[in-house]
Write a protein that holds these residues in place. Structure first.
Motif, PDB file in Angstrom:
ATOM      1  N   THR A   5     -43.127 -23.484 101.143  1.00 27.71           N
ATOM      2  CA  THR A   5     -44.102 -22.680 100.433  1.00 27.71           C
ATOM      3  C   THR A   5     -45.157 -22.295 101.449  1.00 27.71           C
ATOM      4  O   THR A   5     -45.707 -23.146 102.139  1.00 27.71           O
ATOM      5  N   MET A   6     -45.426 -21.009 101.558  1.00 30.10           N
ATOM      6  CA  MET A   6     -46.427 -20.580 102.529  1.00 30.10           C
ATOM      7  C   MET A   6     -47.250 -19.451 101.954  1.00 30.10           C
ATOM      8  O   MET A   6     -46.817 -18.737 101.071  1.00 30.10           O
ATOM      9  N   THR A   7     -48.435 -19.342 102.474  1.00 31.26           N
ATOM     10  CA  THR A   7     -49.322 -18.268 102.063  1.00 31.26           C
ATOM     11  C   THR A   7     -49.246 -17.164 103.105  1.00 31.26           C
ATOM     12  O   THR A   7     -48.697 -17.356 104.190  1.00 31.26           O
TER      13      THR A   7
ATOM     14  N   ARG B 103     -44.996 -19.676 109.400  1.00 28.10           N
ATOM     15  CA  ARG B 103     -44.008 -18.600 109.537  1.00 28.10           C
ATOM     16  C   ARG B 103     -43.359 -18.618 110.912  1.00 28.10           C
ATOM     17  O   ARG B 103     -42.155 -18.448 111.050  1.00 28.10           O
ATOM     18  N   ALA B 104     -44.167 -18.848 111.953  1.00 29.99           N
ATOM     19  CA  ALA B 104     -43.626 -18.904 113.313  1.00 29.99           C
ATOM     20  C   ALA B 104     -42.666 -20.084 113.451  1.00 29.99           C
ATOM     21  O   ALA B 104     -41.603 -19.962 114.058  1.00 29.99           O
ATOM     22  N   ARG B 105     -43.021 -21.210 112.881  1.00 33.35           N
ATOM     23  CA  ARG B 105     -42.142 -22.389 112.946  1.00 33.35           C
ATOM     24  C   ARG B 105     -40.829 -22.110 112.219  1.00 33.35           C
ATOM     25  O   ARG B 105     -39.756 -22.487 112.687  1.00 33.35           O
TER      26      ARG B 105
ATOM     27  N   LEU C 249     -39.379 -19.173 111.761  1.00 29.58           N
ATOM     28  CA  LEU C 249     -38.579 -18.265 112.579  1.00 29.58           C
ATOM     29  C   LEU C 249     -37.920 -19.009 113.736  1.00 29.58           C
ATOM     30  O   LEU C 249     -36.729 -18.846 113.991  1.00 29.58           O
ATOM     31  N   LEU C 250     -38.694 -19.848 114.405  1.00 27.95           N
ATOM     32  CA  LEU C 250     -38.130 -20.595 115.527  1.00 27.95           C
ATOM     33  C   LEU C 250     -37.066 -21.584 115.064  1.00 27.95           C
ATOM     34  O   LEU C 250     -36.097 -21.821 115.770  1.00 27.95           O
ATOM     35  N   GLU C 251     -37.230 -22.138 113.884  1.00 31.47           N
ATOM     36  CA  GLU C 251     -36.223 -23.053 113.363  1.00 31.47           C
ATOM     37  C   GLU C 251     -34.890 -22.327 113.160  1.00 31.47           C
ATOM     38  O   GLU C 251     -33.831 -22.887 113.378  1.00 31.47           O
ATOM     39  N   ILE C 252     -34.962 -21.072 112.766  1.00 35.17           N
ATOM     40  CA  ILE C 252     -33.739 -20.283 112.594  1.00 35.17           C
ATOM     41  C   ILE C 252     -33.145 -19.921 113.954  1.00 35.17           C
ATOM     42  O   ILE C 252     -31.962 -20.129 114.207  1.00 35.17           O
ATOM     43  N   LEU C 253     -33.964 -19.393 114.845  1.00 39.13           N
ATOM     44  CA  LEU C 253     -33.460 -18.857 116.109  1.00 39.13           C
ATOM     45  C   LEU C 253     -33.236 -19.904 117.195  1.00 39.13           C
ATOM     46  O   LEU C 253     -32.508 -19.645 118.141  1.00 39.13           O
ATOM     47  N   ALA C 254     -33.854 -21.061 117.063  1.00 44.05           N
ATOM     48  CA  ALA C 254     -33.770 -22.048 118.137  1.00 44.05           C
ATOM     49  C   ALA C 254     -32.509 -22.899 118.076  1.00 44.05           C
ATOM     50  O   ALA C 254     -32.283 -23.705 118.961  1.00 44.05           O
ATOM     51  N   THR C 255     -31.692 -22.716 117.063  1.00 49.37           N
ATOM     52  CA  THR C 255     -30.433 -23.448 117.067  1.00 49.37           C
ATOM     53  C   THR C 255     -29.545 -22.849 118.154  1.00 49.37           C
ATOM     54  O   THR C 255     -29.652 -21.665 118.483  1.00 49.37           O
ATOM     55  N   LYS C 256     -28.688 -23.654 118.680  1.00 45.90           N
ATOM     56  CA  LYS C 256     -27.901 -23.256 119.849  1.00 45.90           C
ATOM     57  C   LYS C 256     -27.033 -22.032 119.603  1.00 45.90           C
ATOM     58  O   LYS C 256     -26.926 -21.147 120.458  1.00 45.90           O
ATOM     59  N   TRP C 257     -26.424 -21.935 118.433  1.00 44.01           N
ATOM     60  CA  TRP C 257     -25.406 -20.909 118.219  1.00 44.01           C
ATOM     61  C   TRP C 257     -25.865 -19.720 117.384  1.00 44.01           C
ATOM     62  O   TRP C 257     -25.222 -18.670 117.396  1.00 44.01           O
ATOM     63  N   THR C 258     -26.961 -19.844 116.656  1.00 44.78           N
ATOM     64  CA  THR C 258     -27.401 -18.780 115.751  1.00 44.78           C
ATOM     65  C   THR C 258     -27.588 -17.428 116.438  1.00 44.78           C
ATOM     66  O   THR C 258     -27.037 -16.427 115.977  1.00 44.78           O
ATOM     67  N   PRO C 259     -28.353 -17.351 117.525  1.00 47.93           N
ATOM     68  CA  PRO C 259     -28.532 -16.026 118.160  1.00 47.93           C
ATOM     69  C   PRO C 259     -27.208 -15.415 118.611  1.00 47.93           C
ATOM     70  O   PRO C 259     -27.009 -14.203 118.487  1.00 47.93           O
ATOM     71  N   ILE C 260     -26.302 -16.249 119.109  1.00 44.01           N
ATOM     72  CA  ILE C 260     -25.013 -15.741 119.587  1.00 44.01           C
ATOM     73  C   ILE C 260     -24.189 -15.200 118.429  1.00 44.01           C
ATOM     74  O   ILE C 260     -23.602 -14.118 118.517  1.00 44.01           O
ATOM     75  N   VAL C 261     -24.147 -15.944 117.325  1.00 40.14           N
ATOM     76  CA  VAL C 261     -23.376 -15.499 116.156  1.00 40.14           C
ATOM     77  C   VAL C 261     -23.958 -14.205 115.599  1.00 40.14           C
ATOM     78  O   VAL C 261     -23.217 -13.267 115.292  1.00 40.14           O
ATOM     79  N   LEU C 262     -25.280 -14.133 115.481  1.00 41.40           N
ATOM     80  CA  LEU C 262     -25.894 -12.901 114.982  1.00 41.40           C
ATOM     81  C   LEU C 262     -25.609 -11.731 115.917  1.00 41.40           C
ATOM     82  O   LEU C 262     -25.296 -10.623 115.458  1.00 41.40           O
TER      83      LEU C 262
END
Length: 119
Positions: free
Chosen positions: A4-6, A13-15, A17-30
């Motif tokens: 929940t965020m305001t 929000r930055a955390r 985003l980084l949680e999504i993109l900082a996984t090893k394989w996510t950027p490559i798969v996308l």
């Protein structure tokens, strides 16, 4: 991930985003799905050397959960499943390219500064 965020909660929000993109394989798969959609999991696995079936499945499930990828099951024998990047997922591609450009531009300096601290 349920947060929940305001509207003024930029660090959260930055955390997120980084949680999504900082996984090893996510950027490559996308990136791969942005280049060629749809793709089957076997095609993705062959395109990402070193990723296990289990980790790729978990990555795809997380991307699907977050609305960045869609999964379509076809009732065939053998079963066929295809993954596509969504419009939301496509909106992350410029961010991934920006991170890649920053890394290319700065990795030598980062590594040079890291060396004296290595023990």
């Amino acid at each position: 991930m349920t947060m929940t965020m305001t509207t003024d909660d930029a660090p959260v929000r930055a955390r997120w985003l980084l949680e999504i993109l900082a996984t090893k394989w996510t950027p490559i798969v996308l990136y791969l799905l942005n280049q060629q959609s749809p793709m089957r999991s076997g095609e993705l696995r062959r395109s990402v050397p070193g990723v296990s079936r289990k980790v790729l499945t978990a990555t795809l499930r997380n991307l699907e959960r977050d609305g960045l990828v869609t999964r379509e099951n076809y009732p065939e024998t053998p079963p066929r499943v295809e993954y596509r990047i969504t419009e939301l997922g496509e909106s992350l591609i410029p961010i991934i390219f920006s991170l890649e450009a920053w890394a290319e531009e700065n990795i030598a300096e980062v590594l040079a500064r890291r060396t004296p601290h290595a023990a």
